[in-house]
Write an enzyme that holds these catalytic residues in place. Sequence first.
Site, PDB file in Angstrom:
ATOM      1  N   HIS A 268      15.227 -38.786  23.606  1.00  0.00           N
ATOM      2  CA  HIS A 268      13.713 -38.585  24.151  1.00  0.00           C
ATOM      3  C   HIS A 268      13.621 -37.509  25.137  1.00  0.00           C
ATOM      4  O   HIS A 268      12.811 -36.693  25.066  1.00  0.00           O
ATOM      5  CB  HIS A 268      12.911 -39.840  24.389  1.00  0.00           C
ATOM      6  CG  HIS A 268      12.852 -40.945  23.373  1.00  0.00           C
ATOM      7  ND1 HIS A 268      13.875 -41.685  22.981  1.00  0.00           N
ATOM      8  CD2 HIS A 268      11.718 -41.097  22.773  1.00  0.00           C
ATOM      9  CE1 HIS A 268      13.198 -42.598  22.208  1.00  0.00           C
ATOM     10  NE2 HIS A 268      11.814 -42.282  22.045  1.00  0.00           N
TER      11      HIS A 268
ATOM     12  N   ASP B  98      12.987 -39.502  13.174  1.00  0.00           N
ATOM     13  CA  ASP B  98      12.563 -39.933  14.335  1.00  0.00           C
ATOM     14  C   ASP B  98      11.582 -39.015  14.812  1.00  0.00           C
ATOM     15  O   ASP B  98      11.222 -38.274  14.178  1.00  0.00           O
ATOM     16  CB  ASP B  98      13.699 -40.185  15.315  1.00  0.00           C
ATOM     17  CG  ASP B  98      13.357 -41.156  16.502  1.00  0.00           C
ATOM     18  OD1 ASP B  98      12.420 -41.705  16.588  1.00  0.00           O
ATOM     19  OD2 ASP B  98      14.407 -41.589  17.264  1.00  0.00           O
TER      20      ASP B  98
END
Length: 658
Positions: free
Chosen positions: A251, A335
Site C-alpha cells: 500500500h 489487488d
Amino acid sequence: MKYKNFIRRVLAFALTLAIAGAIGSAAVAESNLKTGEANDIEAILSQMTTQQKLTQLMMPSLVNYCPTDLRWNQVAPENLVTITELPDDIAAFVSEYGFGGVLLNGNTCSDSVQAARLINQLQTANAQSGNVGQLLMGLDQEGGIISRLSSATRTPGNMALAATGDVECARRVGALLGEELTTVGFHIDMAPVVDVTNDPRNPVINLRAFSDDAEVVSRFAEAMIDGLHQSGSAVCVKHFPGHGNTSTDSHTGFPRIDATLEELERCELIPFARCVEAGTDCVMTAHIQYPNIERETYTSISTGEQVYLPATLSRTILTGILREKLGFEGVIITDAMEMAAIVDNFDPLDTVRLAIHAGVDLILVPMDTYTRGGLNAFRRYIADVTAMAERGEISMDCIDAAVRRVLKLKQKLGLLTSYDSSGFEARIRAVNETVCSAEHLETAWEIAKKAATLIKNDGEVLPLDRAGERTVIFIPRDSLRLSVQEAMDRLLAEGKLAAGASVEVFSYEHVGRAAMLSAAERADNVLILSRLYSVSALHPGSGSACADIEALIDAMHRRGGRAAVLSCYLPYDAARFPAADAILLCYGAGTVSENPKLLQYGMASMPNIPAAVYVAFDRGSGPTAKLPVTIPSLDENYAYSSRIMFLRGFGLSYTKQS
C-alpha cells in the site's frame, strides 16, 4: 437462513438455463446487451464493443465523494462525503459504462441495510443502459481486523481460527460471513487470505494469515472456502504468489521477495494450489517484485530506476505459474491498482496493458471515483485504453479470454440476467433477520473463546479465580472498556467470578507510568492488555507503552503480586514481556465502541478481547488453543532474532502443559 440464499441462486440459475434453451441464439441476436438472458457467453461476447469488453474487466471502488473538479488527494477531508446514498454523478457514471463489478469499502458499509440499499441503487443504475448483466458486487470481509461490512458479525480472524486447531471453526466462519454478505447483496468475498506469514515483521498480513506453516494455511483455507460456497458466496483467495515473506507494505511501498520458484513451491504456492483444487472462484494478485522469477524491468515513473514487473503485471507468474502450472481456470483479480507499489512506479495505461497480457481478468480500482474530476479522468482512461486496444497495443485475444472468464463467473452466480429490484424489500427484511443475529454472535463468541492461547502460566497465575483478590485490568485505550465489560457481564451472569473478588478497569491511554503504578498499588493481580501493531513498537524509543508495562510487571513482583499480559494484536509481542507470570494471546484488538452507530446491533466488541478476558477468569473455559506461528526471541536491539521463544503448536491448559 443459512442456505436460503444459495438455494435461491441455484433455482434462479436453473430457470435461466431453461429460458436460454427456449429462446435460442436468434433471440440473443435480437436483444441488446441489457439482458444476456440466454446465458450464451459467446453470443454476448460477439455483440460487445471493444469499450464494453474493457469496462467489463474493471472493478472500481466506492468510498467517499466530493462533487468538485479536484483530484481526491487535493480535497480537504471535511469536503469528502461518505457514500451512503448513490450520488447522481456516480449513478450516471455506472450507467454509462458496463463495469464488471464494484467493490464497496467500509465507509460505504457502516450499516447493513444502508449497504443493501446502495447495492440496489448501483444495480438499478447499471441496468438502465443496456449493460451486460449485473454488477459483480465485492467486499473485503476476511473476518478479524479486515471486516468492511462493519455492522455485520465480527468474527475472529484467520490466525485466531488456526489457533483453535479445528478446521470446522473456519468452515463455520466462512458460512457465517457468506450468508451475511449474500443476504445484503454481495456476490464475492475477497477472502480468505492464504499468505504464509513467514516474516514476523510483516506490516500488512500478520493476523490476516492463518499460520506460518503452509499445511496449516491450506487446511483452514480449504474449510473457509467450503463454508463460503455453502452460503452461495464466490471466493477470492489472496495475494498470489504470496505476501507473507516481506517487511514492506505494498500500500505504501514496493515490496521485493528474492525467492526462487523452487522456494515458493516448497511453501507459498502450496496453499494456492490447494485452494485451486478446492474450487476457489478467483485469485487476487500481489504487487510484489520477484526478480528471480520475473526478470522483465520497467523504468519507474517516480524514480527513473529500473524496477521489476510485480506479480500483478507478470505473465510469467500469472499465466505461467498460476494458470499453466497450478491449473487455475477462474478469474484473476488484481489487488487495488491505486496502491503505491503501482501508482508510484507505472503509467496507468501501461498497467492495464501489462495486466491484461499477464492474464488478469478484473482490474481492481483502476482509477479513483472520489471526485467529479476523478470521474472525468476515469472516462479519459477508458477512452485511452479502448484506443490502445483498437490500435492493437492490447491483444484482443487476451481481452476476449478475460471477458469470457468474467462472464462465466457471472453466469455461475446468476448475474447474466437483468437486475430485478421487485424483491428488494424482502431482502431488507432478510438483512434485519440475518446480519448480526444472536446465533451468529454466539458462534463468533464461542470460537473466540476457543482461540485464546495460553503460552506461559508460571505459578498458575491464571485463571484469576481466587476468592477475595483484587485484580486491575489495564487497557491501552478507553474504547476497550466495553470489551472488558462484556466479559465481566458474562462472568457475573454465569456466576463465574470468585467470592469476594473485585475487578477494576484502568485505561493507560494518555497517562504516565506513575499513574499506572499507582492504580496497581493495592492489587493482588494485574492483567495488562498489550495492543502493538508493528515490530517498531517493541523498541523502548518507539513511544509505545512497552517500557511502562515492564515497569508495572516489575513493581508487582517486588511486592509479591502477580502480572499477566494479554497480547491483543501481534502475537510476537509476547517476546517483549518475558518477566510476565502469564501470557495469553487473542489475535485481535478491535472494538466497535469506536463507532457508536454499531451498538444498535447488540455487540459490545469484536469478540477476541472479551472472550480472552473471560477465559482469564474462568477455569472451565480451557484454554485448549495452540500457537499457529512460531514466536522468536528479541535480540539486544529489540529486533526478532533467530532464536525461538515459543514454538508453533505450543499451548498450555490450566491443568497441564499440552
